[in-house]
Design an enzyme around this catalytic site. Structure first.
Site, mmCIF file in Angstrom:
data_model
loop_
_atom_site.group_PDB
_atom_site.id
_atom_site.type_symbol
_atom_site.label_atom_id
_atom_site.label_comp_id
_atom_site.label_asym_id
_atom_site.label_seq_id
_atom_site.Cartn_x
_atom_site.Cartn_y
_atom_site.Cartn_z
ATOM 1 C CB SER A 77 -2.443 -13.966 0.164
ATOM 2 O OG SER A 77 -2.918 -13.615 1.447
ATOM 3 C CE1 TYR A 124 -2.637 -8.826 -1.639
ATOM 4 C CE2 TYR A 124 -3.911 -9.977 0.043
ATOM 5 C CZ TYR A 124 -2.705 -9.736 -0.589
ATOM 6 O OH TYR A 124 -1.561 -10.380 -0.175
HETATM 7 N N1 LIG Z 1 3.173 -9.216 3.958
HETATM 8 C C1 LIG Z 1 2.168 -10.070 4.119
HETATM 9 O O1 LIG Z 1 1.591 -10.211 5.226
HETATM 10 C C2 LIG Z 1 1.710 -10.944 2.966
HETATM 11 C C3 LIG Z 1 0.811 -11.980 3.241
HETATM 12 C C4 LIG Z 1 0.368 -12.799 2.196
HETATM 13 C C5 LIG Z 1 0.845 -12.583 0.912
HETATM 14 N N2 LIG Z 1 1.715 -11.572 0.673
HETATM 15 C C6 LIG Z 1 2.185 -11.388 -0.713
HETATM 16 O O2 LIG Z 1 3.596 -11.448 -0.725
HETATM 17 C C7 LIG Z 1 4.088 -10.638 -1.792
HETATM 18 C C8 LIG Z 1 5.124 -9.660 -1.229
HETATM 19 O O3 LIG Z 1 4.488 -8.874 -0.241
HETATM 20 P P1 LIG Z 1 5.300 -7.899 0.720
HETATM 21 O O4 LIG Z 1 4.504 -7.789 1.964
HETATM 22 O O5 LIG Z 1 6.719 -8.301 0.776
HETATM 23 O O6 LIG Z 1 5.120 -6.522 -0.100
HETATM 24 P P2 LIG Z 1 6.055 -5.215 -0.181
HETATM 25 O O7 LIG Z 1 6.899 -5.098 1.030
HETATM 26 O O8 LIG Z 1 5.160 -4.087 -0.548
HETATM 27 O O9 LIG Z 1 7.017 -5.573 -1.444
HETATM 28 C C9 LIG Z 1 6.445 -5.665 -2.715
HETATM 29 C C10 LIG Z 1 7.554 -5.856 -3.738
HETATM 30 O O10 LIG Z 1 6.954 -5.937 -5.038
HETATM 31 C C11 LIG Z 1 7.588 -4.966 -5.905
HETATM 32 N N3 LIG Z 1 6.641 -4.506 -6.906
HETATM 33 C C12 LIG Z 1 5.479 -3.819 -6.724
HETATM 34 N N4 LIG Z 1 4.926 -3.541 -7.915
HETATM 35 C C13 LIG Z 1 5.745 -4.070 -8.869
HETATM 36 C C14 LIG Z 1 5.714 -4.118 -10.279
HETATM 37 N N5 LIG Z 1 4.727 -3.552 -10.998
HETATM 38 N N6 LIG Z 1 6.722 -4.758 -10.932
HETATM 39 C C15 LIG Z 1 7.737 -5.336 -10.256
HETATM 40 N N7 LIG Z 1 7.817 -5.325 -8.902
HETATM 41 C C16 LIG Z 1 6.836 -4.703 -8.228
HETATM 42 C C17 LIG Z 1 8.052 -3.857 -4.944
HETATM 43 O O11 LIG Z 1 9.111 -3.053 -5.469
HETATM 44 P P3 LIG Z 1 8.837 -1.743 -6.379
HETATM 45 O O12 LIG Z 1 7.722 -0.976 -5.742
HETATM 46 O O13 LIG Z 1 10.156 -1.022 -6.393
HETATM 47 O O14 LIG Z 1 8.483 -2.258 -7.739
HETATM 48 C C18 LIG Z 1 8.549 -4.709 -3.780
HETATM 49 O O15 LIG Z 1 9.838 -5.210 -4.077
HETATM 50 C C19 LIG Z 1 2.874 -9.949 -2.417
HETATM 51 O O16 LIG Z 1 2.444 -10.695 -3.534
HETATM 52 C C20 LIG Z 1 1.831 -10.035 -1.305
HETATM 53 O O17 LIG Z 1 0.512 -10.007 -1.796
HETATM 54 C C21 LIG Z 1 2.163 -10.735 1.660
#
Ligand SMILES: NC(=O)c1ccc[n+]([C@@H]2O[C@H](COP(=O)([O-])OP(=O)(O)OC[C@H]3O[C@@H](n4cnc5c(N)ncnc54)[C@H](OP(=O)(O)O)[C@@H]3O)[C@@H](O)[C@H]2O)c1
Length: 255
Positions: free
Chosen positions: A142, A155
């Site tokens: 990120s 984070y």
């Molecule tokens: N959204 C943003 O603005 C943003 C910005 C920068 C970086 N990111 C990064 O992008 C990635 C995805 O973010 P997102 O916003 O799409 O998050 P999200 O909507 O909360 O999705 C997270 C995903 O990870 C899975 N997950 C969580 N814990 C897990 C575990 N222990 N084992 C396997 N799967 C797991 C969740 O499914 P389950 O809960 O069913 O396991 C879900 O599929 C993350 O690494 C986040 O830090 C996001």
């Protein structure tokens, strides 16, 4: 059409991972999708069938904090779908933390998921990749890992660790014939950021983020950071000395 026939994405049941899985299946890949929630994975498989994408999604439920399960899932994907050519280790979460609530537990939890979840994935992939001398690893960190930001000591630290990890591995990956990409998104609308109570600058939709990631991976870029206008300012902040950085960051992030 996409250069990869088999792709593995963790954290693929919703948000960025789900959007990327659909995007890559639209480009013709068969995509192994992993997360803990089996129902959400099955729903996404159903969504891909409704859309009639040329590729396909196959669910492989997994908790990435369990190293042994990561190994078993990677081996099952290779046995059932063929060699994993691209792996996007994306599973992660965020929890804002205030000084008044300081305790080790949330730090350990976020590091276990955001950092060690990726380490477990890499450990599961490397034996087969090193033997073949082929494989493309993409790590989702990120822009929050560029510099320390208020309320994100856990984070941000986990994402800074991933950035350093990717930079440290890149030379040996290249020597072994492997590819490595580091994905640093800005704000993307997902269930994770829907919880944020503040206005998010340069917010992107998840399918837009997925297209940018797929494009960057196809171009074989090391860093895939977006949106560029946000990334530009954050990279400039990285150059500031602390005496300028702290007052500025306090002003920018003040509620
Ligand atoms: N959204 C943003 O603005 C943003 C910005 C920068 C970086 N990111 C990064 O992008 C990635 C995805 O973010 P997102 O916003 O799409 O998050 P999200 O909507 O909360 O999705 C997270 C995903 O990870 C899975 N997950 C969580 N814990 C897990 C575990 N222990 N084992 C396997 N799967 C797991 C969740 O499914 P389950 O809960 O069913 O396991 C879900 O599929 C993350 O690494 C986040 O830090 C996001």
């Amino acid at each position: 059409m996409s250069p990869w026939s088999t792709v593995w994405i963790t954290g693929a049941s919703r948000g960025i991972g789900a959007a990327l899985a659909l995007e890559l299946a639209t480009r013709g890949c068969q995509v192994a999708i992993s997360a803990r929630g089996t129902e959400a994975l099955d729903e996404l498989v159903g969504e891909s069938l409704r859309r009639g994408v040329p590729g396909r999604l196959v669910a492989y439920p997994l908790d990435v904090t369990d190293a042994n399960s990561c190994l078993k899932v990677a081996q099952a994907i290779e046995a059932e779908l063929g060699p994993i050519e691209l792996a996007v280790l994306n599973a992660g979460s965020h929890r804002p933390l205030a000084l008044k609530d300081f305790s080790p537990a949330p730090f350990i939890e976020l590091m276990q998921l955001n950092f060690f979840g990726v380490v477990n994935g890499v450990a599961a992939l490397l034996p087969a990749w090193r033997k073949r001398g082929a494989g493309h690893l993409a790590i989702v960190a990120s822009v929050a890992g560029y510099r320390g930001l208020p309320t994100a000591p856990a984070y941000g630290a986990s994402k800074a660790a991933l950035i350093n990890f990717a930079e440290a591995l890149q030379p040996e990956f290249a020597e072994a014939g492997l590819e490595l990409s580091l994905i640093n998104p800005g704000f993307v609308r997902t269930p994770l950021t829907d919880r944020n109570p503040f206005p998010m600058p340069f917010l992107l939709e998840a399918d837009d983020a997925a297209r940018r990631i797929a494009h960057g991976l196809e171009k074989r870029r090391f860093e895939i950071a977006f949106p560029w206008r946000f990334v530009f300012w954050l990279k400039l902040l990285r150059l500031l000395p602390y005496r300028l950085y702290f007052p500025l960051v306090r002003r920018i992030t003040r509620p």
